[in-house]
Design a protein around this motif. Structure first.
Motif, PDB file in Angstrom:
ATOM      1  N   GLY A  92       2.063   4.905   0.792  1.00 34.20           N
ATOM      2  CA  GLY A  92       1.292   6.095   1.133  1.00 34.20           C
ATOM      3  C   GLY A  92       2.076   7.358   0.852  1.00 34.20           C
ATOM      4  N   GLN A  93       1.432   8.475   1.097  1.00 34.60           N
ATOM      5  CA  GLN A  93       2.068   9.773   0.883  1.00 34.60           C
ATOM      6  C   GLN A  93       3.021  10.093   2.025  1.00 34.60           C
ATOM      7  OE1 GLN A  93      -0.704  13.007   0.269  1.00 34.60           O
ATOM      8  NE2 GLN A  93       0.764  14.512   1.036  1.00 34.60           N
TER       9      GLN A  93
ATOM     10  N   GLY B  43       0.779  -1.232   0.000  1.00 37.91           N
ATOM     11  CA  GLY B  43       0.000   0.000   0.000  1.00 37.91           C
ATOM     12  C   GLY B  43       0.806   1.274   0.000  1.00 37.91           C
TER      13      GLY B  43
ATOM     14  N   GLU C 230       2.594  12.736   6.431  1.00 47.25           N
ATOM     15  CA  GLU C 230       2.648  11.290   6.209  1.00 47.25           C
ATOM     16  C   GLU C 230       1.218  10.736   6.238  1.00 47.25           C
ATOM     17  OE1 GLU C 230       5.159   9.172   8.853  1.00 47.25           O
ATOM     18  OE2 GLU C 230       6.887  10.491   8.578  1.00 47.25           O
ATOM     19  N   ARG C 231       0.845  10.049   5.179  1.00 46.06           N
ATOM     20  CA  ARG C 231      -0.490   9.465   5.122  1.00 46.06           C
ATOM     21  C   ARG C 231      -0.418   8.081   4.489  1.00 46.06           C
ATOM     22  NH1 ARG C 231      -1.116  14.883   4.506  1.00 46.06           N
ATOM     23  NH2 ARG C 231      -2.736  15.870   5.790  1.00 46.06           N
ATOM     24  N   LEU C 232      -0.745   7.072   5.267  1.00 43.86           N
ATOM     25  CA  LEU C 232      -0.792   5.718   4.743  1.00 43.86           C
ATOM     26  C   LEU C 232      -1.970   5.593   3.786  1.00 43.86           C
ATOM     27  CD1 LEU C 232      -0.191   3.767   8.080  1.00 43.86           C
ATOM     28  CD2 LEU C 232       1.419   3.927   6.189  1.00 43.86           C
ATOM     29  N   SER C 233      -1.787   4.815   2.729  1.00 44.85           N
ATOM     30  CA  SER C 233      -2.874   4.566   1.789  1.00 44.85           C
ATOM     31  C   SER C 233      -3.951   3.721   2.463  1.00 44.85           C
ATOM     32  CB  SER C 233      -2.341   3.848   0.549  1.00 44.85           C
ATOM     33  OG  SER C 233      -1.952   2.526   0.890  1.00 44.85           O
TER      34      SER C 233
ATOM     35  N   ALA D  70      -2.658   0.255   3.053  1.00 45.96           N
ATOM     36  CA  ALA D  70      -1.706   0.236   4.154  1.00 45.96           C
ATOM     37  C   ALA D  70      -2.403   0.437   5.490  1.00 45.96           C
ATOM     38  CB  ALA D  70      -0.638   1.304   3.942  1.00 45.96           C
TER      39      ALA D  70
END
Length: 300
Positions: free
Chosen positions: A150-151, A148, A266-269, A272
């Motif tokens: 992420g950003q 996954g 920070e961003r998990l998809s 994720a």
């Protein structure tokens, strides 16, 4: 048999003490990332965490006149300082650099699955359906996180390796704690283990000139996310069932991920996040079992 006197209730409700510990532990990756952004190497962050917090524990042990380990117990505690402090603290900060604070915090919660496997391998503890399901959930969660991403989250072999190393070495607190935390005051043990860990880290540290902000981050890691977090958790655990304490403490990666999103983008998809949910769910599954008093490591 004379009943043991009841422990006096803490001035702060026990659930709030556990919650405070979870929040303070959740700050570890955030503060570590801030210190690294100020120019510090991850291993230098780990060194100062061990050195400064070890000084606080030593002072605590001296003031309370806690009995320090000696002889064979001292040697085992020193060995624990290498694995449970040097490698654990160092790998966690390396995971923060490699993958981000939120990813490092989630991977740290693979520790209960490692505890289940280590307890089965070395302590002849039962590895039943609950434990096998939790281990499978942890592995599945790691796979989803890997796919996954992420950003602002870098899921690389290095990030996964350092994060899982941190989870594994954190799980060693269980094996060590089961043998020693009922025989010695934990601050006395940590007064030995943390300085040993700092000394072992020393040859790998490249010291840099530090800004006041960097010193502030290091001080906060040592005082709040290590010394006070452990004291809050241990004090709250005396007045709260271990199951409830473990559930509340599982908010730690949620705190870390939320702050990492707000401060660092920070961003998990979605995939994720599902994986993170599996990892945390597996930790909770192990926490609510009959051996929950033993399954949750008692210090970060």
């Amino acid at each position: 048999m004379t009943p043991r006197p009841a422990l006096p209730a803490p001035p702060i409700p026990a659930p709030l003490l556990i919650l405070a510990a979870a929040v303070l532990w959740g700050l570890l990756g955030i503060l570590g990332k801030q210190a690294q952004a100020a120019g510090l190497d991850p291993l230098e962050v780990a060194f100062w965490r061990a050195a400064l917090a070890g000084t606080l524990y030593a002072a605590h042990a001296a003031v309370t006149r806690a009995r320090l380990p000696r002889g064979r117990d001292l040697l085992i505690t020193a060995a624990f300082g290498v694995a449970g402090v040097s490698i654990f603290y160092g790998s966690y900060q390396l995971a923060v650099r490699a993958g981000g604070a939120s990813l490092a915090s989630v991977l740290l919660y693979t520790a209960p699955a490692f505890v289940a496997v280590l307890g089965w391998a070395f302590l002849r503890e039962r590895l039943g359906h609950r434990e096998l399901l939790a281990v499978a959930g942890t592995l599945g969660g790691i796979a989803l996180i890997s796919l996954g991403g992420g950003q602002g989250v870098t899921v690389t072999p290095a990030a996964l390796a350092w994060g899982l190393t941190a989870g594994f070495t954190y799980s060693l607190y269980y094996l060590y704690g089961k043998a020693f935390f009922t025989r010695y005051a934990p601050p006395a043990l940590l007064a030995v283990a943390l300085p040993v860990g700092a000394v072992v880290l020393l040859p790998f540290v490249t010291f840099t000139e530090k800004t006041p902000g960097a010193w502030g981050s290091l001080g906060a890691i040592a005082v709040f996310s290590t010394y006070l977090a452990y004291l809050a958790y241990s004090w709250g655990l005396r007045h709260l069932p271990a199951t409830r304490a473990s559930v509340i403490a599982s908010l730690e990666p949620v705190v870390a991920a939320t702050l990492a999103a707000l401060l660092f983008g920070e961003r998990l998809s979605a995939l994720a996040l599902l994986g993170a949910g599996l990892v945390i769910g597996a930790a909770l599954l192990l926490s609510v079992g009959p051996s929950d008093t033993e399954r949750h490591p008692s210090a970060e």
